[in-house]
Write a protein that holds these residues in place. Structure first.
Motif, PDB file in Angstrom:
ATOM      1  N   VAL A 209     -34.968   4.642  -7.863  1.00  0.00           N
ATOM      2  CA  VAL A 209     -35.383   4.718  -9.269  1.00  0.00           C
ATOM      3  C   VAL A 209     -34.816   5.999  -9.879  1.00  0.00           C
ATOM      4  CG1 VAL A 209     -37.307   4.801 -10.896  1.00  0.00           C
ATOM      5  CG2 VAL A 209     -37.554   3.553  -8.737  1.00  0.00           C
ATOM      6  N   SER A 210     -34.272   5.879 -11.068  1.00  0.00           N
ATOM      7  CA  SER A 210     -33.822   7.073 -11.786  1.00  0.00           C
ATOM      8  C   SER A 210     -34.521   7.100 -13.143  1.00  0.00           C
ATOM      9  CB  SER A 210     -32.299   7.047 -11.959  1.00  0.00           C
ATOM     10  OG  SER A 210     -31.861   8.204 -12.643  1.00  0.00           O
ATOM     11  N   ARG A 211     -35.312   8.146 -13.387  1.00  0.00           N
ATOM     12  CA  ARG A 211     -35.995   8.289 -14.664  1.00  0.00           C
ATOM     13  C   ARG A 211     -35.263   9.389 -15.440  1.00  0.00           C
ATOM     14  NH1 ARG A 211     -41.126   5.835 -14.500  1.00  0.00           N
ATOM     15  NH2 ARG A 211     -40.936   6.008 -16.767  1.00  0.00           N
ATOM     16  N   ILE A 212     -34.789   9.033 -16.605  1.00  0.00           N
ATOM     17  CA  ILE A 212     -33.862   9.904 -17.332  1.00  0.00           C
ATOM     18  C   ILE A 212     -34.458  10.286 -18.675  1.00  0.00           C
ATOM     19  CG2 ILE A 212     -31.517  10.052 -18.268  1.00  0.00           C
ATOM     20  CD1 ILE A 212     -30.900   7.670 -16.264  1.00  0.00           C
ATOM     21  N   LEU A 225     -27.024   6.789  -9.014  1.00  0.00           N
ATOM     22  CA  LEU A 225     -27.992   5.920  -8.341  1.00  0.00           C
ATOM     23  C   LEU A 225     -27.310   4.684  -7.767  1.00  0.00           C
ATOM     24  CD1 LEU A 225     -31.109   5.833  -7.918  1.00  0.00           C
ATOM     25  CD2 LEU A 225     -31.184   4.224  -9.817  1.00  0.00           C
TER      26      LEU A 225
END
Lengths: 395, 328
Positions: A209-212, A225
């Motif tokens: 998961v990548s929260r940007i 990712l």
């Protein structure tokens, strides 16, 4: 001599400040809450906050709100939060100080709802929530205790994620990575939770998961990712900008075969859907900006919509419509280049033009919202032909 | 004879020391990369990831090279982020119309014009450059925001660069551009009169003037050179991101933090590595930190930004180590 000068200066300044406060107070229009202003000529100054101008999903909400408010004869003032959470409160304060008579609030984080609720109550400015709302029953109940709270028009973002998660799992996909907005964003948090729960319940696994925080800088983290998880077979982007970033990232690595799913439908994504670069997408729920404007209009006109318990209505079931590739042309014509709800449609939700409007009118309008429903409605208005309905599979 | 032999020995000792110091720095970096690889369970030191990190380091490298020309003269220009946004969009518009020549020239022309305009303002108004730069940043951001709003009103977004004109952001072209940029900046910064003049002005304006350097001319030429590298960053950025959004409220300044951190780290190394060469090494090293954080699932907006802020401060301290006075 010096002391006398300072005394006089101080007195002059004090008089100027006092006069400013008095004149500003006189300039503030009295709240129209509770008064019958169903006069056809009453117009209002409405404020709203745009979390970040330049981002399509946010700008389209401002555009929709402007369209609806101008249909009612109102003036809309939109403050640009410049993607800064800590600027939102200052912007709301400035809007209130500028003399707005109603507020459409886009609450980007949960903690802002009680803060803005108190500000509006103190300033006697009615406010409505659009798209985003508290995720707990206690949070909603607290708002409903505020007499200036008009209601909520939002979507079930978790359901949006669930729909996509189930669809992805049905395709036989097993490993997903997720690209989404910063943690704490109530919309994206719920979509990601919904997708994860549905996907994993169906036997899949979310492996990264990548929260940007900044959607305009999403390509590089999305690519990182994707590279770090080459075994993933699909990507879920919880917002339009993140879908764009994921597509761009994967285009640089054509050997990585990952299907892209997303929530949000901006012009570019619609084209990508038609071209087969996106497997499935849902969105189009920014109509909440127009419907919530109608709720606010009724309140200001002295005919607030209430639920069965006499409280401000909470509509959180606005469908996040699923757009099949076959209906892209219609979506572009009526959602991107046009408007799904016309001026007449929004006026029909207001007591001033439709004295029969009530809680159920809003409830039915919201629950029935879909691409098919809108196209059938437009067919009745003569904007779509029967042949077009048949061509696009609308029944 | 004796003095020549002594000089030769001194130079030889200094070179050996330099080579040793460079070796130590590279070994430390290698050790850190091995640690990253362990932390990420082998996902860091893959060929694809290394190549990706290199390509992600290109735009910050070009911006840092541009900054090196501008900062070398003692100018602090905070509008560069906004210039990059405008240059990127100009590259997109011209690229879609005229192909690669439009892509490149669109960005270069806008970046050079705006950088020269900034320098003109700094020279003529004599306002501290960081203040004037903030003002120019707000003007450029407003232009970008106006363009964005015009597009939104038509149901569109800011320009998206067509796929057919995006090869410059792909491997190997982006790496080739990086190499060309390195050679170009090394020559311009170290081997031309302009580069030497800019550094002389940055060292001491009064002395530089007394040495016969035409300050305004040197600053203008420096602005052109800085603008060239920023323009290159603009079209590569547009090619990479496909679409570059407008920013308002001085939000464009935050896009400078990464290149600024790169420049500061490069300056910390400049005693052993020429700053032009140190910049791409620094960019790659700093980006690797973010790569690891992303792989480990650390969200941006919190720890990643905190890391960047700490890096800027730490490398700023390292870069100014040994200075006995307040450094602008």
């Amino acid at each position: 001599m010096k002391r006398g000068f300072f005394r006089v200066s101080f007195a002059v300044i004090a008089v100027i400040v006092a006069l400013s406060v008095i004149l500003t107070g006189c300039g503030q229009p009295a709240s129209n809450a509770g008064k019958d202003n169903a006069s056809k000529t009453a117009t209002y100054k409405i404020g709203m906050n745009n979390f970040g101008k330049g981002a399509y999903p946010l700008d389209i909400m401002e555009k929709t709100s402007k369209f609806a408010n101008e249909a009612f004869g109102n003036e809309l003032i939109a403050a640009d939060d410049q993607f800064k959470i800590d600027k939102i409160v200052a912007d709301i304060q400035n809007l209130i100080s500028s003399g707005i008579q109603g507020l459409q609030f886009l609450g980007m984080v949960e903690t802002l709802f009680p803060v803005v609720s108190k500000m509006c109550q103190d300033a006697k400015v009615p406010f409505v929530l659009m798209d985003k709302y508290p995720t707990t029953a206690e949070g909603i109940a607290a708002l409903q205790n505020n007499p200036y709270f008009v209601g909520i028009v939002g979507s079930d973002n978790k359901a949006a994620g669930v729909a996509i998660g189930e669809f992805a799992a049905q395709q036989g996909l097993k490993k997903a990575i997720i690209v989404g907005a910063a943690q704490g964003d109530p919309t994206h948090d719920q979509r990601i939770i919904g997708f994860t729960e549905a996907f994993e319940k169906a036997g899949g696994k979310v492996i990264g998961v990548s929260r940007i925080a900044d959607p305009s800088q999403a390509v590089k983290p999305a690519e990182d990712l994707v590279i770090a998880n080459p075994g993933a077979d699909c990507v879920y982007a919880s917002g339009g900008d993140f879908a764009t970033a994921s597509i761009t990232a994967l285009e640089k690595h054509p050997d990585l075969k990952m299907k892209i799913f997303c929530t949000d439908l901006d012009p570019m994504l619609v084209d990508k859907l038609a071209a087969g670069k996106i497997e499935a997408a849902n969105g189009g729920h920014w109509v909440s900006a127009g419907i919530s404007a109608a709720l606010l209009q009724n309140y200001l006109d002295g005919h607030a919509i209430k639920d069965a318990n006499g409280k401000a209505p909470v509509y959180t079931n606005l469908p996040i419509v699923v757009l099949p590739a076959s209906q892209v042309d219609m979506y572009k014509k009526f959602w991107i280049d046009g408007v799904p709800y016309t001026e007449e449609d929004y006026k029909n939700l207001c007591y001033r033009w439709n004295p029969k409007v009530n809680y159920d009118t809003f409830k039915d309008t919201i629950a029935n919202y879909s691409i098919n429903e809108r196209l059938l409605h437009k067919a009745k208005q003569g904007q779509v032909t029967k042949e077009e309905l048949d061509k696009y599979g609308v029944k | 004879m004796q003095p020549s032999i002594l000089n030769f020995n001194r130079i030889s000792t200094n070179n050996n020391k330099r080579i040793r110091d460079i070796g130590i720095v590279l070994l430390c970096m290698a050790a850190i990369f091995v640690l990253f690889n362990i932390l990420t369970q082998g996902r860091f030191l893959t060929f694809r990831n290394i190549l990706t990190m290199m390509s992600h380091s290109v735009v910050p490298s070009f911006v840092a090279w541009g900054l090196s020309f501008i900062f070398a003269s003692g100018t602090t220009d905070l509008s560069i982020g906004a210039i990059i946004i405008l240059a990127s969009n100009a590259a997109g518009i011209c690229g879609n119309q005229f192909g690669y020549p439009g892509l490149v020239l669109g960005a270069l022309i806008i970046a050079i014009i705006l950088q020269v305009a900034n320098t003109y303002v700094f020279i003529k108004t004599k306002i501290p450059s960081w203040i004037a730069g903030l003002g120019m940043a707000m003007i450029y951001e407003s232009i970008g925001a106006f363009y964005s709003k015009t597009r939104i009103d038509k149901g569109l977004q800011v320009v998206e660069l067509k796929e057919s004109v995006r090869s410059l952001a792909q491997n190997p072209y982006i790496i080739i551009l990086w190499a060309i940029g390195l050679i170009l900046v090394y020559i311009l910064y170290n081997r031309t009169k302009t580069g030497l003049n800019l550094r002389a002005i940055g060292g001491n304006k009064t002395v530089a003037k007394m040495m016969g350097i035409d300050l305004n001319r040197a600053l203008m030429i420096g602005a052109v050179m800085g603008g060239i590298f920023i323009g290159i960053a603009g079209f590569i950025n547009e090619s990479y991101e496909m679409r570059v959004y407008a920013r308002t409220g001085l939000g464009s300044i935050s896009t400078l933090f990464f290149p600024l951190a790169t420049l500061l780290l490069a300056q910390a190394f400049q005693k052993i590595i020429n700053v032009a060469v140190a910049i791409p090494i620094s960019a790659f090293f700093i980006y690797s930190l973010f790569n690891v954080l992303t792989i480990l699932g650390v969200p941006s907006g919190t720890w990643q930004e905190m890391t960047l802020g700490a890096i800027v401060i730490l490398f700023g301290i390292l870069a100014q180590k040994g200075s006995k006075e307040v450094v602008k």
